[in-house]
Design an enzyme around this catalytic site. Structure first.
Site, PDB file in Angstrom:
ATOM      1  N   THR A 186       0.848  -1.203   0.000  1.00  0.00           N
ATOM      2  CA  THR A 186       0.000   0.000   0.000  1.00  0.00           C
ATOM      3  C   THR A 186       0.877   1.245   0.000  1.00  0.00           C
ATOM      4  O   THR A 186       1.805   1.346   0.804  1.00  0.00           O
ATOM      5  CB  THR A 186      -0.886   0.036   1.260  1.00  0.00           C
ATOM      6  OG1 THR A 186      -1.825  -1.017   1.172  1.00  0.00           O
ATOM      7  CG2 THR A 186      -1.608   1.371   1.413  1.00  0.00           C
ATOM      8  N   ARG A 214     -15.443  -4.913   2.606  1.00  0.00           N
ATOM      9  CA  ARG A 214     -14.507  -4.463   3.659  1.00  0.00           C
ATOM     10  C   ARG A 214     -13.727  -3.235   3.200  1.00  0.00           C
ATOM     11  O   ARG A 214     -13.204  -3.178   2.082  1.00  0.00           O
ATOM     12  CB  ARG A 214     -13.540  -5.595   3.992  1.00  0.00           C
ATOM     13  CG  ARG A 214     -12.531  -5.280   5.109  1.00  0.00           C
ATOM     14  CD  ARG A 214     -11.211  -4.817   4.556  1.00  0.00           C
ATOM     15  NE  ARG A 214     -10.212  -4.594   5.610  1.00  0.00           N
ATOM     16  CZ  ARG A 214      -9.038  -4.010   5.406  1.00  0.00           C
ATOM     17  NH1 ARG A 214      -8.720  -3.575   4.199  1.00  0.00           N
ATOM     18  NH2 ARG A 214      -8.192  -3.846   6.379  1.00  0.00           N
ATOM     19  N   GLY A 216     -10.646  -0.577   4.523  1.00  0.00           N
ATOM     20  CA  GLY A 216      -9.601  -0.427   5.533  1.00  0.00           C
ATOM     21  C   GLY A 216      -9.384   1.019   5.928  1.00  0.00           C
ATOM     22  O   GLY A 216     -10.246   1.884   5.762  1.00  0.00           O
ATOM     23  N   ASP A 217      -8.203   1.284   6.419  1.00  0.00           N
ATOM     24  CA  ASP A 217      -7.846   2.629   6.884  1.00  0.00           C
ATOM     25  C   ASP A 217      -7.502   3.577   5.742  1.00  0.00           C
ATOM     26  O   ASP A 217      -7.632   4.798   5.868  1.00  0.00           O
ATOM     27  CB  ASP A 217      -6.618   2.542   7.800  1.00  0.00           C
ATOM     28  CG  ASP A 217      -5.448   1.925   7.053  1.00  0.00           C
ATOM     29  OD1 ASP A 217      -5.596   0.805   6.526  1.00  0.00           O
ATOM     30  OD2 ASP A 217      -4.389   2.571   6.952  1.00  0.00           O
ATOM     31  N   GLY A 238      -0.310  -1.129   6.600  1.00  0.00           N
ATOM     32  CA  GLY A 238      -0.434  -2.141   7.644  1.00  0.00           C
ATOM     33  C   GLY A 238      -1.881  -2.527   7.870  1.00  0.00           C
ATOM     34  O   GLY A 238      -2.747  -2.215   7.047  1.00  0.00           O
ATOM     35  N   GLY A 240      -5.347  -2.369   8.552  1.00  0.00           N
ATOM     36  CA  GLY A 240      -6.249  -1.230   8.591  1.00  0.00           C
ATOM     37  C   GLY A 240      -7.121  -1.178   9.831  1.00  0.00           C
ATOM     38  O   GLY A 240      -7.431  -0.103  10.333  1.00  0.00           O
TER      39      GLY A 240
HETATM   40  C1  SD4 Z   1      -5.700  -2.011   4.561  1.00  0.00           C
HETATM   41  N1  SD4 Z   1      -3.895  -0.611   5.276  1.00  0.00           N
HETATM   42  O1  SD4 Z   1      -6.554  -2.091   3.693  1.00  0.00           O
HETATM   43  C2  SD4 Z   1      -4.365  -1.416   4.184  1.00  0.00           C
HETATM   44  C3  SD4 Z   1      -3.443  -2.508   3.786  1.00  0.00           C
HETATM   45  C4  SD4 Z   1      -2.015  -2.129   3.763  1.00  0.00           C
HETATM   46  O2  SD4 Z   1       0.127  -2.553   3.230  1.00  0.00           O
HETATM   47  O3  SD4 Z   1      -1.586  -1.093   4.151  1.00  0.00           O
HETATM   48  N2  SD4 Z   1      -1.161  -2.934   3.310  1.00  0.00           N
HETATM   49  O4  SD4 Z   1      -5.865  -2.412   5.708  1.00  0.00           O
END
Ligand code: SD4
Length: 327
Positions: A186, A214, A216-217, A238, A240
């Site tokens: 990401t 879903r 994420g962050d 990371g 999320g």
């Molecule tokens: C998520 N933060 O969708 C993202 C995934 C991610 O490196 O950062 N991967 O949770």
């Protein structure tokens, strides 16, 4: 606690492990020069040097930080070999590639898209949401409708490689919402231009084989990215779910508002997250990249293995981040 100097030397040591001799030379001269922070600058999660290069191309010709982060984020979005962002991203557990992205400018304006399908550049759609609507966030079908109205083309984002990985996953269909400690791509990208304007962007296909719907962050302002022109900016990669519960990037920026150096701000936030969710953090990664308006930077992760690209002082380098848990 890690001082900035020991962090930098660890960064370079980390860089040594992953680079050739030319790169080592660059890394050391980068270390010497980066003591006097200079503008412009751009930082990105992971070894996204192609993205920081694209951003730099905008910045060094006196361009705007907002244009730079958008140009940078578009690089992995269009890269079929990047299985965590845009085209080529791994699909959800039903085989659909769904994308999340957000962007912020120097005025604190923000745009975001969540659960967007069929569009290669969600970051540019997020920017249009910011600039052309009175809203901050559009999701799913509404986001797609808006993108099409804006002239974006519908594209099949599922590559053969991603489809094969999904077919393989389906054999066991083990639903494990875990972001492993190893590399995951990401991109969060932050820039400060020559006129001291700050901007940030974040774009992802999210967790591989996630539940349909879903989010994420990454598209959530304050969770996956936050930028404040008076203070600085943070972006992350990371798991999320941890970042959504803590608004991680907002916390980092608020630490800087209270006077912390970007490095300390990232460390304090990671420590707080680990204290709050000790078990989840044993197996999951979160890594921050941070800049402040003085042109200083920081990075910190829960686990070893997180790296970042920094383009500053005419040099595009990759560094290994320090982490809460050590090797
Ligand atoms: C998520 N933060 O969708 C993202 C995934 C991610 O490196 O950062 N991967 O949770």
């Amino acid at each position: 606690m890690t001082s900035r100097r020991s962090f930098l030397s660890k960064s370079v040591l980390g860089a040594l492990a992953i680079s050739d001799s030319q790169f080592i030379k660059n890394a050391f001269s980068g270390l010497n020069r980066s003591r006097s922070a200079s503008l412009p600058m751009v930082i990105a999660t992971w070894d996204n040097r192609k993205a920081t290069q694209a951003a730099w191309d905008v910045l060094h010709t006196n361009g705007r930080a907002l244009d730079a982060v958008e140009a940078g984020a578009r690089i992995p979005e269009a890269d079929p070999n990047d299985t965590s962002v845009g085209y080529g991203g791994f699909p959800d557990r039903d085989g659909h590639v769904t994308l999340d992205a957000c962007i912020m400018d120097e005025f604190g304006m923000a745009g975001s898209v969540c659960f967007l399908e069929h569009i290669m550049h969600p970051i540019s759609v997020a920017r249009r949401v910011m600039e052309k609507t009175p809203h901050v966030m559009l999701v799913g079908e509404g986001a797609l409708q808006f993108a099409l109205e804006e002239g974006f083309e519908k594209t099949n984002l599922l590559t053969d490689t991603a489809r094969e990985a999904w077919e393989k996953w389906k054999v066991k269909s083990e639903y494990k919402p875990v972001i492993n400690i190893e590399r995951h791509d990401t991109i969060g990208i932050l820039a400060l231009d020559k006129q001291n304007r700050i901007a940030g962007a974040c774009t992802t296909s999210g967790m591989a084989f996630k539940m349909r719907g879903r989010v994420g962050d990454s598209p959530i302002i304050g969770a996956g990215m936050f930028a404040d022109n008076e203070v600085g900016a943070a972006a992350c990669s990371g798991l999320g779910e941890i970042l959504l519960r803590t608004l991680g990037c907002y916390q980092v920026v608020e630490e800087m508002r209270r006077g912390a150096h970007p490095q300390k701000a990232a460390e304090t936030t990671i420590r707080r997250i680990v204290q709050k969710y000790p078990e989840i953090c044993q197996k999951n990664q979160v890594g921050f990249v941070v800049i402040d308006v003085k042109g200083r930077h920081g990075a910190y992760a829960i686990h070893p293995g997180f790296n970042f690209a920094l383009y500053q002082n005419e040099q595009n380098l990759v560094f290994e981040s320090d982490s809460h848990f050590k090797k």
